[in-house]
Design a protein around this motif. Structure first.
Motif, PDB file in Angstrom:
ATOM      1  N   VAL A 197       0.845  -1.191   0.000  1.00 40.73           N
ATOM      2  CA  VAL A 197       0.000   0.000   0.000  1.00 40.73           C
ATOM      3  C   VAL A 197       0.881   1.241   0.000  1.00 40.73           C
ATOM      4  N   ALA A 198       0.674   2.123  -0.977  1.00 34.31           N
ATOM      5  CA  ALA A 198       1.440   3.367  -1.082  1.00 34.31           C
ATOM      6  C   ALA A 198       0.707   4.483  -0.348  1.00 34.31           C
ATOM      7  N   LEU A 199       1.420   5.202   0.522  1.00 30.78           N
ATOM      8  CA  LEU A 199       0.834   6.274   1.322  1.00 30.78           C
ATOM      9  C   LEU A 199       1.554   7.589   1.067  1.00 30.78           C
ATOM     10  N   THR A 200       0.801   8.670   1.078  1.00 36.72           N
ATOM     11  CA  THR A 200       1.419   9.992   1.030  1.00 36.72           C
ATOM     12  C   THR A 200       1.991  10.300   2.409  1.00 36.72           C
ATOM     13  N   LEU A 201       2.860  11.287   2.482  1.00 40.81           N
ATOM     14  CA  LEU A 201       3.446  11.663   3.763  1.00 40.81           C
ATOM     15  C   LEU A 201       2.366  12.173   4.718  1.00 40.81           C
ATOM     16  N   GLU A 202       1.347  12.826   4.175  1.00 42.84           N
ATOM     17  CA  GLU A 202       0.237  13.310   5.008  1.00 42.84           C
ATOM     18  C   GLU A 202      -0.512  12.134   5.631  1.00 42.84           C
ATOM     19  N   ILE A 245      -1.165  -9.470   5.088  1.00 42.51           N
ATOM     20  CA  ILE A 245       0.023  -8.696   5.460  1.00 42.51           C
ATOM     21  C   ILE A 245       0.086  -7.457   4.568  1.00 42.51           C
ATOM     22  N   VAL A 246       0.055  -6.282   5.193  1.00 45.40           N
ATOM     23  CA  VAL A 246       0.067  -5.013   4.463  1.00 45.40           C
ATOM     24  C   VAL A 246       1.453  -4.386   4.583  1.00 45.40           C
ATOM     25  N   ALA A 247       2.171  -4.321   3.461  1.00 42.87           N
ATOM     26  CA  ALA A 247       3.509  -3.719   3.431  1.00 42.87           C
ATOM     27  C   ALA A 247       3.375  -2.235   3.075  1.00 42.87           C
ATOM     28  N   ILE A 248       3.968  -1.378   3.895  1.00 51.38           N
ATOM     29  CA  ILE A 248       3.841   0.076   3.728  1.00 51.38           C
ATOM     30  C   ILE A 248       4.923   0.615   2.799  1.00 51.38           C
ATOM     31  N   GLU A 249       4.496   1.426   1.850  1.00 46.00           N
ATOM     32  CA  GLU A 249       5.416   2.148   0.973  1.00 46.00           C
ATOM     33  C   GLU A 249       5.076   3.636   1.055  1.00 46.00           C
ATOM     34  N   THR A 250       6.056   4.465   1.361  1.00 46.43           N
ATOM     35  CA  THR A 250       5.817   5.903   1.498  1.00 46.43           C
ATOM     36  C   THR A 250       6.213   6.625   0.211  1.00 46.43           C
ATOM     37  N   LEU A 251       5.295   7.383  -0.332  1.00 45.23           N
ATOM     38  CA  LEU A 251       5.567   8.156  -1.543  1.00 45.23           C
ATOM     39  C   LEU A 251       6.427   9.374  -1.197  1.00 45.23           C
ATOM     40  N   GLU A 252       7.313   9.746  -2.108  1.00 49.66           N
ATOM     41  CA  GLU A 252       8.191  10.896  -1.876  1.00 49.66           C
ATOM     42  C   GLU A 252       7.380  12.184  -1.912  1.00 49.66           C
ATOM     43  N   HIS A 253       7.625  13.045  -0.929  1.00 49.94           N
ATOM     44  CA  HIS A 253       6.933  14.336  -0.852  1.00 49.94           C
ATOM     45  C   HIS A 253       7.699  15.375  -1.655  1.00 49.94           C
ATOM     46  N   GLU A 254       6.989  16.316  -2.208  1.00 50.15           N
ATOM     47  CA  GLU A 254       7.605  17.323  -3.078  1.00 50.15           C
ATOM     48  C   GLU A 254       8.564  18.230  -2.327  1.00 50.15           C
ATOM     49  N   THR A 255       8.238  18.583  -1.072  1.00 50.67           N
ATOM     50  CA  THR A 255       9.065  19.568  -0.365  1.00 50.67           C
ATOM     51  C   THR A 255       9.541  19.103   1.009  1.00 50.67           C
ATOM     52  N   LEU A 256       8.947  18.063   1.559  1.00 55.19           N
ATOM     53  CA  LEU A 256       9.284  17.631   2.916  1.00 55.19           C
ATOM     54  C   LEU A 256      10.106  16.340   2.891  1.00 55.19           C
ATOM     55  N   LYS A 257      11.069  16.264   3.810  1.00 54.73           N
ATOM     56  CA  LYS A 257      11.875  15.068   3.975  1.00 54.73           C
ATOM     57  C   LYS A 257      11.703  14.564   5.408  1.00 54.73           C
ATOM     58  N   ARG A 258      11.519  13.240   5.530  1.00 57.47           N
ATOM     59  CA  ARG A 258      11.299  12.668   6.859  1.00 57.47           C
ATOM     60  C   ARG A 258      12.599  12.157   7.468  1.00 57.47           C
ATOM     61  N   GLU A 259      12.739  12.361   8.768  1.00 58.43           N
ATOM     62  CA  GLU A 259      13.842  11.800   9.535  1.00 58.43           C
ATOM     63  C   GLU A 259      13.283  11.391  10.900  1.00 58.43           C
ATOM     64  N   GLY A 260      12.978  10.090  11.043  1.00 60.12           N
ATOM     65  CA  GLY A 260      12.297   9.643  12.252  1.00 60.12           C
ATOM     66  C   GLY A 260      10.912  10.250  12.300  1.00 60.12           C
ATOM     67  N   ASP A 261      10.581  10.908  13.406  1.00 63.91           N
ATOM     68  CA  ASP A 261       9.290  11.591  13.526  1.00 63.91           C
ATOM     69  C   ASP A 261       9.388  13.063  13.136  1.00 63.91           C
ATOM     70  N   LEU A 281      10.357  16.290  10.449  1.00 69.08           N
ATOM     71  CA  LEU A 281      10.321  16.626   9.029  1.00 69.08           C
ATOM     72  C   LEU A 281      11.252  17.806   8.769  1.00 69.08           C
ATOM     73  N   HIS A 282      11.830  17.832   7.569  1.00 73.16           N
ATOM     74  CA  HIS A 282      12.731  18.921   7.186  1.00 73.16           C
ATOM     75  C   HIS A 282      12.173  19.629   5.950  1.00 73.16           C
ATOM     76  N   TYR A 283      12.272  20.966   5.967  1.00 72.06           N
ATOM     77  CA  TYR A 283      11.770  21.779   4.857  1.00 72.06           C
ATOM     78  C   TYR A 283      12.813  22.830   4.504  1.00 72.06           C
ATOM     79  N   ASP A 284      13.211  22.904   3.242  1.00 73.16           N
ATOM     80  CA  ASP A 284      14.157  23.925   2.774  1.00 73.16           C
ATOM     81  C   ASP A 284      13.382  25.139   2.285  1.00 73.16           C
ATOM     82  N   LEU A 285      13.564  26.267   2.979  1.00 67.69           N
ATOM     83  CA  LEU A 285      12.894  27.515   2.612  1.00 67.69           C
ATOM     84  C   LEU A 285      13.912  28.470   1.990  1.00 67.69           C
ATOM     85  N   TYR A 286      13.635  28.916   0.756  1.00 65.37           N
ATOM     86  CA  TYR A 286      14.525  29.845   0.064  1.00 65.37           C
ATOM     87  C   TYR A 286      13.911  31.236   0.068  1.00 65.37           C
ATOM     88  N   VAL A 287      14.721  32.235   0.475  1.00 65.28           N
ATOM     89  CA  VAL A 287      14.257  33.623   0.493  1.00 65.28           C
ATOM     90  C   VAL A 287      15.260  34.480  -0.276  1.00 65.28           C
TER      91      VAL A 287
END
Length: 374
Positions: free
Chosen positions: A130-135, A249-265, A267-273
């Motif tokens: 099952v593929a899941l979004t990060l949300e 048995i449900v195997a989890i697959e996480t889809l890549e998010h466009e702007t957020l990266k996961r590390e444990g619990d 999240l990382h976001y790169d903000l450009y100004v």
């Protein structure tokens, strides 16, 4: 509150695997349904002992329980947690080997064992991805999944196995130098169920099964990780002869998010100004897994600054709050300039406000990384 698993089995927290198994066997034999027919309290104790053993006999579950107690499995939707929902069939199928010859060669007559070694066969498990979004990973989700599983065809009938006489086991006598030795083995004709196929419709297979598509609702808790496997009991293939259904048995697959990266619990976001936004200050709206979040950037903010938004990360699988959203500020340097813009920055080159002059409070990159993980 739920009873402590160690107290249920009557052992110390530092008990070895052998001591845990021995204690469970003692309790299970004491409260076995065959020894306590019609005793609801004994049946409840029998189930509690099995639940405690299901956790303490598994190194990973035991480690989580030792650290968090029963809260380690709260909100897990029954996936990989304790055995609170275990029934007699679950106990028999998972731990029947522990009882040896008790109750007729390991069979539990109190729930389909029938004595004499007969057992209920368990169907095979099915596995899906099952593929899941990060949300969805962050907040938990219920997925309705179409599954093709084997079920018993309508009109199928069974009869007593002629090889074992319905016992599920056959006895073999061997002459040895020490005398005659008697051993018991699972009947190869019926697979231990004590029944063989008597009648089946034309569309059924040799075991009286047909393939049917069903929609299964799977509750996935927040905080699951890529590659994790969740078990949905009883939603695998049915077993012939009215046996116990297998698991899904449900195997989890996480889809890549466009702007957020996961590390444990977290999240990382790169903000450009832009340079002007960094100099003058601004406010920005960013996407978090909990929805849109607006943050304020103070005038003079430096590139490399990390802003921590607490509780805006991934929900903890153990139910202990959520991680944080770490916003990494990056000041964008333009690669091409107009003549006027170039002249402006040439004038500012030697201006004291444009000359780097970090204060002690302006931490280095390595200090920021250290703070981020502390």
């Amino acid at each position: 509150m739920k009873e402590d698993y160690y107290d249920i089995l009557g052992i110390a927290k530092g008990a070895s695997a052998a001591e845990i198994k021995k204690a469970y066997r003692k309790k299970a034999v004491q409260y076995h349904p065959d020894k306590n027919p019609g005793d609801a309290k004994a049946e409840e104790m029998f189930k509690k002992a099995a639940e405690a053993y299901e956790v303490l006999s598994d190194d990973n579950k035991k480690a989580r329980y030792d650290q968090y107690g029963h809260a380690a499995f709260d909100g897990s939707g029954g996936f990989g947690g304790g055995g609170g929902g275990m029934n007699m069939d679950d106990i028999f199928n998972q731990f029947g080997d522990i009882f040896g010859g008790f109750g007729g060669g390991g069979g539990f007559s109190g729930f389909g064992g029938g004595g004499g070694g007969q057992r209920r066969v368990k169907g095979s498990s099915l596995k899906i991805r099952v593929a899941l979004t990060l949300e969805e990973v962050a907040n938990g989700v219920e997925k309705k999944i179409k599954v093709k599983r084997k079920v018993q065809a309508s009109g199928v009938t069974y009869k007593t196995c002629g090889t074992c006489g319905g016992r599920g086991q056959v006895t073999k006598i061997t002459n040895t130098i020490l005398g005659r030795m008697q051993t018991a083995a699972t009947c190869s004709s019926c697979g231990g169920s004590g029944q063989i196929l008597d009648h089946k419709p034309g569309d059924a297979d040799a075991q009286g099964m047909i393939v049917k598509e069903e929609t299964v609702a799977v509750k996935i808790p927040g905080g699951v990780e890529d590659g994790m496997q969740l078990k949905v009991s009883g939603k695998g293939n049915d077993a012939p002869g009215n046996g116990v259904p297998g698991d899904l048995i449900v195997a989890i697959e996480t889809l890549e998010h466009e702007t957020l990266k996961r590390e444990g619990d977290n999240l990382h976001y790169d903000l450009y100004v832009s340079i002007s936004e960094a100099v003058l200050g601004t406010s920005k709206e960013i996407d978090a897994v909990t929805g849109k979040v607006r943050i304020k950037l103070e005038p003079g903010i430096q590139s490399g600054k990390i802003l921590r938004l607490r509780g805006k990360g991934i929900s903890s699988l153990n139910g202990y709050g959520a991680g944080d959203l770490l916003v990494h500020v990056n000041v964008w340097t333009p690669k091409t300039l107009s003549k006027e813009q170039k002249e402006f920055f040439e004038k500012m080159q030697n201006n004291e406000n444009f000359i780097p002059n970090p204060e002690k409070s302006d931490k280095s990159f390595f200090e920021k990384v250290k703070d981020m993980f502390s």
